[in-house]
Write a protein that holds these residues in place. Structure first.
Motif, PDB file in Angstrom:
ATOM      1  N   GLU A  39      -7.588  -4.636  -0.180  1.00 29.01           N
ATOM      2  CA  GLU A  39      -6.131  -4.579  -0.149  1.00 29.01           C
ATOM      3  C   GLU A  39      -5.723  -4.261   1.290  1.00 29.01           C
ATOM      4  O   GLU A  39      -6.386  -3.467   1.973  1.00 29.01           O
ATOM      5  CB  GLU A  39      -5.600  -3.511  -1.100  1.00 29.01           C
ATOM      6  N   THR A  40      -4.651  -4.889   1.763  1.00 30.43           N
ATOM      7  CA  THR A  40      -4.302  -4.820   3.184  1.00 30.43           C
ATOM      8  C   THR A  40      -2.819  -4.518   3.372  1.00 30.43           C
ATOM      9  O   THR A  40      -2.024  -4.598   2.430  1.00 30.43           O
ATOM     10  CB  THR A  40      -4.640  -6.159   3.868  1.00 30.43           C
ATOM     11  N   THR A  41      -2.462  -4.195   4.623  1.00 26.54           N
ATOM     12  CA  THR A  41      -1.053  -3.960   4.938  1.00 26.54           C
ATOM     13  C   THR A  41      -0.253  -5.259   4.950  1.00 26.54           C
ATOM     14  O   THR A  41       0.970  -5.233   4.852  1.00 26.54           O
ATOM     15  CB  THR A  41      -0.915  -3.290   6.309  1.00 26.54           C
ATOM     16  N   GLY A  42      -0.916  -6.380   5.114  1.00 28.93           N
ATOM     17  CA  GLY A  42      -0.250  -7.681   5.168  1.00 28.93           C
ATOM     18  C   GLY A  42      -1.278  -8.795   5.156  1.00 28.93           C
ATOM     19  O   GLY A  42      -2.464  -8.582   4.862  1.00 28.93           O
ATOM     20  N   LEU A  43      -0.833  -9.996   5.502  1.00 29.62           N
ATOM     21  CA  LEU A  43      -1.668 -11.184   5.359  1.00 29.62           C
ATOM     22  C   LEU A  43      -2.124 -11.767   6.691  1.00 29.62           C
ATOM     23  O   LEU A  43      -2.682 -12.870   6.708  1.00 29.62           O
ATOM     24  CB  LEU A  43      -0.893 -12.259   4.572  1.00 29.62           C
ATOM     25  N   GLY A  94      -2.492  -7.707  13.626  1.00 30.63           N
ATOM     26  CA  GLY A  94      -2.349  -6.265  13.454  1.00 30.63           C
ATOM     27  C   GLY A  94      -2.422  -5.741  12.040  1.00 30.63           C
ATOM     28  O   GLY A  94      -2.399  -4.522  11.843  1.00 30.63           O
ATOM     29  N   ASP A  95      -2.494  -6.607  11.020  1.00 37.78           N
ATOM     30  CA  ASP A  95      -2.614  -6.093   9.660  1.00 37.78           C
ATOM     31  C   ASP A  95      -4.008  -5.506   9.452  1.00 37.78           C
ATOM     32  O   ASP A  95      -4.998  -5.984  10.014  1.00 37.78           O
ATOM     33  CB  ASP A  95      -2.342  -7.200   8.634  1.00 37.78           C
ATOM     34  N   GLU A  96      -4.072  -4.458   8.623  1.00 35.13           N
ATOM     35  CA  GLU A  96      -5.301  -3.696   8.475  1.00 35.13           C
ATOM     36  C   GLU A  96      -5.661  -3.530   7.001  1.00 35.13           C
ATOM     37  O   GLU A  96      -4.809  -3.613   6.112  1.00 35.13           O
ATOM     38  CB  GLU A  96      -5.147  -2.298   9.109  1.00 35.13           C
ATOM     39  N   ILE A  97      -6.945  -3.251   6.752  1.00 34.02           N
ATOM     40  CA  ILE A  97      -7.435  -2.944   5.406  1.00 34.02           C
ATOM     41  C   ILE A  97      -6.986  -1.528   5.026  1.00 34.02           C
ATOM     42  O   ILE A  97      -7.073  -0.601   5.837  1.00 34.02           O
ATOM     43  CB  ILE A  97      -8.971  -3.043   5.353  1.00 34.02           C
ATOM     44  N   ILE A  98      -6.520  -1.360   3.790  1.00 33.47           N
ATOM     45  CA  ILE A  98      -6.147  -0.027   3.310  1.00 33.47           C
ATOM     46  C   ILE A  98      -6.967   0.395   2.086  1.00 33.47           C
ATOM     47  O   ILE A  98      -6.913   1.560   1.684  1.00 33.47           O
ATOM     48  CB  ILE A  98      -4.643   0.046   2.964  1.00 33.47           C
ATOM     49  N   GLN A  99      -7.726  -0.548   1.495  1.00 30.06           N
ATOM     50  CA  GLN A  99      -8.549  -0.190   0.335  1.00 30.06           C
ATOM     51  C   GLN A  99      -9.644  -1.237   0.167  1.00 30.06           C
ATOM     52  O   GLN A  99      -9.408  -2.434   0.343  1.00 30.06           O
ATOM     53  CB  GLN A  99      -7.698  -0.110  -0.938  1.00 30.06           C
ATOM     54  N   ILE A 100     -10.857  -0.771  -0.147  1.00 29.72           N
ATOM     55  CA  ILE A 100     -11.977  -1.656  -0.449  1.00 29.72           C
ATOM     56  C   ILE A 100     -12.529  -1.260  -1.805  1.00 29.72           C
ATOM     57  O   ILE A 100     -12.782  -0.079  -2.071  1.00 29.72           O
ATOM     58  CB  ILE A 100     -13.095  -1.572   0.609  1.00 29.72           C
ATOM     59  N   GLY A 101     -12.713  -2.243  -2.683  1.00 30.77           N
ATOM     60  CA  GLY A 101     -13.341  -2.014  -3.978  1.00 30.77           C
ATOM     61  C   GLY A 101     -14.497  -2.973  -4.147  1.00 30.77           C
ATOM     62  O   GLY A 101     -14.442  -4.122  -3.678  1.00 30.77           O
ATOM     63  N   ALA A 102     -15.572  -2.533  -4.795  1.00 26.62           N
ATOM     64  CA  ALA A 102     -16.741  -3.390  -4.981  1.00 26.62           C
ATOM     65  C   ALA A 102     -17.483  -2.962  -6.240  1.00 26.62           C
ATOM     66  O   ALA A 102     -17.378  -1.818  -6.695  1.00 26.62           O
ATOM     67  CB  ALA A 102     -17.664  -3.319  -3.767  1.00 26.62           C
ATOM     68  N   VAL A 103     -18.251  -3.908  -6.795  1.00 27.46           N
ATOM     69  CA  VAL A 103     -19.074  -3.629  -7.966  1.00 27.46           C
ATOM     70  C   VAL A 103     -20.309  -4.514  -7.899  1.00 27.46           C
ATOM     71  O   VAL A 103     -20.262  -5.627  -7.372  1.00 27.46           O
ATOM     72  CB  VAL A 103     -18.278  -3.878  -9.271  1.00 27.46           C
ATOM     73  N   LEU A 108     -10.239   4.385  -0.187  1.00 21.68           N
ATOM     74  CA  LEU A 108      -8.979   4.207   0.516  1.00 21.68           C
ATOM     75  C   LEU A 108      -9.234   4.321   2.015  1.00 21.68           C
ATOM     76  O   LEU A 108     -10.094   5.092   2.452  1.00 21.68           O
ATOM     77  CB  LEU A 108      -7.964   5.256   0.070  1.00 21.68           C
ATOM     78  N   VAL A 109      -8.477   3.562   2.803  1.00 23.81           N
ATOM     79  CA  VAL A 109      -8.683   3.493   4.247  1.00 23.81           C
ATOM     80  C   VAL A 109      -7.359   3.776   4.944  1.00 23.81           C
ATOM     81  O   VAL A 109      -6.316   3.214   4.576  1.00 23.81           O
ATOM     82  CB  VAL A 109      -9.209   2.098   4.666  1.00 23.81           C
ATOM     83  N   ASN A 110      -7.392   4.637   5.958  1.00 22.46           N
ATOM     84  CA  ASN A 110      -6.197   4.904   6.759  1.00 22.46           C
ATOM     85  C   ASN A 110      -6.046   3.776   7.782  1.00 22.46           C
ATOM     86  O   ASN A 110      -6.891   3.638   8.670  1.00 22.46           O
ATOM     87  CB  ASN A 110      -6.325   6.248   7.469  1.00 22.46           C
ATOM     88  N   PRO A 111      -4.977   2.971   7.696  1.00 21.74           N
ATOM     89  CA  PRO A 111      -4.858   1.824   8.602  1.00 21.74           C
ATOM     90  C   PRO A 111      -4.385   2.194  10.005  1.00 21.74           C
ATOM     91  O   PRO A 111      -4.367   1.343  10.890  1.00 21.74           O
ATOM     92  CB  PRO A 111      -3.830   0.940   7.898  1.00 21.74           C
ATOM     93  N   GLY A 112      -3.956   3.454  10.205  1.00 22.85           N
ATOM     94  CA  GLY A 112      -3.468   3.841  11.515  1.00 22.85           C
ATOM     95  C   GLY A 112      -2.099   3.288  11.839  1.00 22.85           C
ATOM     96  O   GLY A 112      -1.679   3.289  13.004  1.00 22.85           O
ATOM     97  N   ARG A 113      -1.386   2.835  10.824  1.00 26.01           N
ATOM     98  CA  ARG A 113      -0.036   2.294  11.008  1.00 26.01           C
ATOM     99  C   ARG A 113       0.685   2.392   9.666  1.00 26.01           C
ATOM    100  O   ARG A 113       0.043   2.491   8.607  1.00 26.01           O
ATOM    101  CB  ARG A 113      -0.083   0.828  11.468  1.00 26.01           C
ATOM    102  N   PRO A 114       2.018   2.386   9.652  1.00 31.00           N
ATOM    103  CA  PRO A 114       2.737   2.462   8.377  1.00 31.00           C
ATOM    104  C   PRO A 114       2.452   1.245   7.502  1.00 31.00           C
ATOM    105  O   PRO A 114       2.259   0.133   7.998  1.00 31.00           O
ATOM    106  CB  PRO A 114       4.218   2.506   8.806  1.00 31.00           C
TER     107      PRO A 114
END
Length: 682
Positions: A491-495, A500-509, A525-531
């Motif tokens: 999941e990301t801040t944008g497309l 400049g869009d960043e990852i905010i969550q990674i899920g895996a199985v 959960l990942v801190n993207p360093g931006r709002p």
């Protein structure tokens, strides 16, 4: 002002004297006198009133009273300042009066609510106890004091563990906190029933626990309600005895009768002595059956069989609670397949499964177990799978008489029969065995529909990136079901990863041998360093508060890289996720060079470009229910189920190796992109 006037008088006197020595001397004396007078006047008219005003304000501030007032006295040279101070003092006194009234009103309202709460609690027949997470009592009603039977040990700050057994409380608290951590917005799931005994085992209680949380959502304690069911325990024990007599004792007697009767009917010419022996069997067994029926009738006459308190249980919670106890014995249990809901008593089921796994280990030497929930017509099956031989029926029957639970008289058989479960053991493939536990279906729906369908991500085509992750010829020659897969989603801040869009969550199985190992899921959960833009929050629901204090992507990627290891990476619209990962590889000091499979491209290859190949569209087409759409782990589990269904279709078409799938799906991607470009130009 007095000093200024004095200097003015000195200058004027000197000027009038014309500068002569005598005149200057006289003027100096006059000026000195005038200046002294000016200082005295200035002190009386300015300094002293200002000091009084300062003392007045200080006294007013220190008193904190709305009635405090210190007159400033006359101060004409202070001009409007004194009047403004008077106005400020009046306003402050008024504000203090209003604050006092508001405080008194709020205090009265809170006292009234406390009185209402006390009245309600004291009127309840159920015992109510509120505790913090350390089991210290914060509130209790009189019914609880009476139920617990030890008034000297009941009170604020006392430990509830001094009154009742803590094992069921800790079990329920851990289970509820686990559910709260994974799904804090499901209030109906955040309470659970349990059964516990008094610390001296003189009474049995049926309780229900609910979590208490502060405004931020952090769990601060719990509330329990208690009902004394000691009188019902004998009734429950009688019910277990009746079921045992009907299903085991009488069945054996009837079997003996039938065998004797069938033998006599088959051999009508048998010797008289033999016939007399069979007739004796018929008479003896008939007498035993008659006596047993009479005893049962007397036992249950005038009584109703009780029902043990149960609730819906999430199989994922059950396996998670199993892990610590098994780990102490060097055993492991891994949840595989899709987690399901079932109905039962969580603690007694947990104890029963621990006993069964321990006995299987003793009998077969197996140390690693898979637990797979399966949907039946009216039941939920829980399969315990291990490497080795099945358990013989006679051995399993012997295990059922082992003690299990809070009371010494309760047996494993009683717990399983209470859940309507008759276990059996059989093979589960080459070299594998399983023990199946049929359990009750839940009252709640097994699957809850997700949020309204959102627009899919735009499709990404990066053939250079995909070519770099095809894998070597050795991997390409392997069969699809022989490979280990890590299905993942970001999941990301944008497309736009390059803007400049960043990852905010990674899920895996993990998917191994065609089985989804949900017990080994990965979610960070990942801190993207931006709002995080509000527009993207509508899709995934991750906010700035959620990622505050979380590691950056540079801290997460090495951990995720170790999780992937040498497995094939799988994603839906994989080029999108891989682009975000590849842009951070160098800075994180890792390289994702595992083969990558795209379920979107595989689906396009199978059904052509005209079909809907979005994850929502495919899940709808294949009957896959997404629990937690647009969360990284929810989308990942849905993609893993989709992968298994696509494997079935690929094998049906004769596409069996990984290399064949990669070549076909890359060609499908190129055709799909060209078709999109052509449609856009048209």
């Amino acid at each position: 002002m007095g000093l200024i006037a004095g200097f003015g008088l000195v200058w004027g006197a000197t000027w009038l004297a014309g500068g002569s020595p005598g005149a200057a001397s006289a003027a100096g004396a006059t000026a000195a006198a005038v200046m002294l007078a000016a200082v005295v006047v200035g002190f009386r008219l300015v300094v002293a009133p200002a000091a009084r005003l300062a003392r007045r304000l200080r006294a007013l501030r220190e008193s904190r009273s709305e009635d405090a007032d210190v007159p400033a006295g006359a101060a004409p040279l202070l001009g409007p300042l004194a009047g403004e101070v008077d106005g400020l003092v009046t306003a402050l006194r008024s504000a203090r009066r209003e604050g006092r009234k508001a405080t008194q009103s709020e205090t009265a309202r809170v006292d009234a609510q406390k009185a209402w709460l006390e009245t309600i609690l004291q009127g309840l027949a159920e015992g109510v106890v509120v505790c913090n997470r350390q089991h210290r009592i914060l509130l209790c009603n009189q019914a609880a004091v009476s139920l617990l039977g030890a008034p000297e040990a009941v009170g604020l700050g006392r430990n509830l563990g001094d009154l009742i057994a803590l094992a069921p409380l800790n079990h329920s608290l851990g289970r509820l906190e686990g559910r709260h951590a994974t799904d804090p917005d499901a209030p109906l799931e955040l309470s659970a029933p349990f059964v516990c005994t008094a610390i001296d085992r003189s009474r049995l209680f049926h309780g229900r626990m609910a979590l208490l949380a502060d405004p931020s959502g952090a769990v601060t304690g719990y509330l329990v309600t208690l009902v004394d069911i000691s009188g019902e325990l004998a009734l429950l024990a009688k019910g277990d005895g009746v079921r045992r007599a009907l299903t085991r004792d009488l069945r054996g007697m009837v079997g003996n009768l039938r065998a004797a009767a069938e033998t006599m009917a088959t051999f009508p010419e048998m010797p008289a002595a033999d016939r007399a022996a069979f007739e004796r069997v018929l008479l003896d067994e008939s007498a035993r059956i008659s006596q047993t029926i009479d005893d049962l009738g007397a036992e249950i006459r005038g009584h109703m069989l009780g029902r043990w308190p149960m609730a819906d249980i999430f199989s994922g919670d059950l396996v998670r609670m199993l892990e610590p106890g098994l780990a102490e014995r060097g055993l492991t249990a891994t949840l595989v397949g899709l987690p399901l809901w079932l109905h039962g008593d969580s603690l007694s089921l947990l104890q029963a499964i621990e006993i069964l796994i321990g006995r299987i280990h003793d009998a077969t030497g197996a140390t690693a177990f898979e637990i797979e929930p399966m949907l039946g017509d009216r039941r939920v099956y829980l399969d315990l799978v291990w490497t080795g031989e099945p358990v013989a029926a006679g051995v399993l029957e012997g295990w059922l008489d082992l003690p299990c639970g809070e009371t010494e008289s309760q047996r494993l058989r009683d717990v399983l029969e209470r859940h309507g479960s008759e276990p059996w053991s059989t093979t589960a493939g080459a070299g594998m065995a399983k023990l199946r536990l049929p359990l009750l279906a839940p009252n709640r729906p097994q699957f809850v529909p997700g949020l309204r369908r959102q627009a899919p991500r735009p499709e990404f085509y990066d053939f250079g990136l995909m070519q770099a992750h095809q894998g070597d010829a050795k991997i390409g020659a392997r069969l699809l079901r022989e490979l280990d897969y890590v299905v993942f989603d970001c999941e990301t801040t944008g497309l736009q990863p390059t803007k400049g869009d960043e990852i905010i969550q990674i899920g895996a199985v993990r998917v191994v041998q065609g089985r989804i190992l949900t017990g080994e899921g990965y979610e960070r959960l990942v801190n993207p360093g931006r709002p995080i833009p509000p527009g993207s929050i509508k899709f995934h629901g991750v906010t700035d508060a959620d990622v505050a204090g979380k590691p950056s992507i540079l801290g997460i990627l090495p951990e995720f890289h170790a999780y992937v290891a040498d497995a094939v990476m799988v994603a839906h619209n994989a080029a999108f996720d891989m682009k975000f990962l590849s842009l951070k590889e160098r800075a994180a000091g890792v390289r994702f060079d595992s083969p990558v499979l795209d379920t979107m491209l595989v689906s396009s290859m199978l059904d052509g470009a005209d079909e809907d190949h979005s994850l929502d569209g495919l899940c709808e087409r294949y009957g896959i229910l997404i629990d937690g759409r647009h969360s990284a782990l929810g989308d990942t589990i849905a993609t893993a189920q989709l992968l298994i269904k696509l494997m079935d279709r690929l094998e049906a078409r004769g596409i069996n190796t990984f290399g064949e799938v990669m070549r076909a799906s890359n060609m499908a991607a190129e055709l799909r992109q060209r078709g999109a470009i052509f449609a856009g130009n048209a």
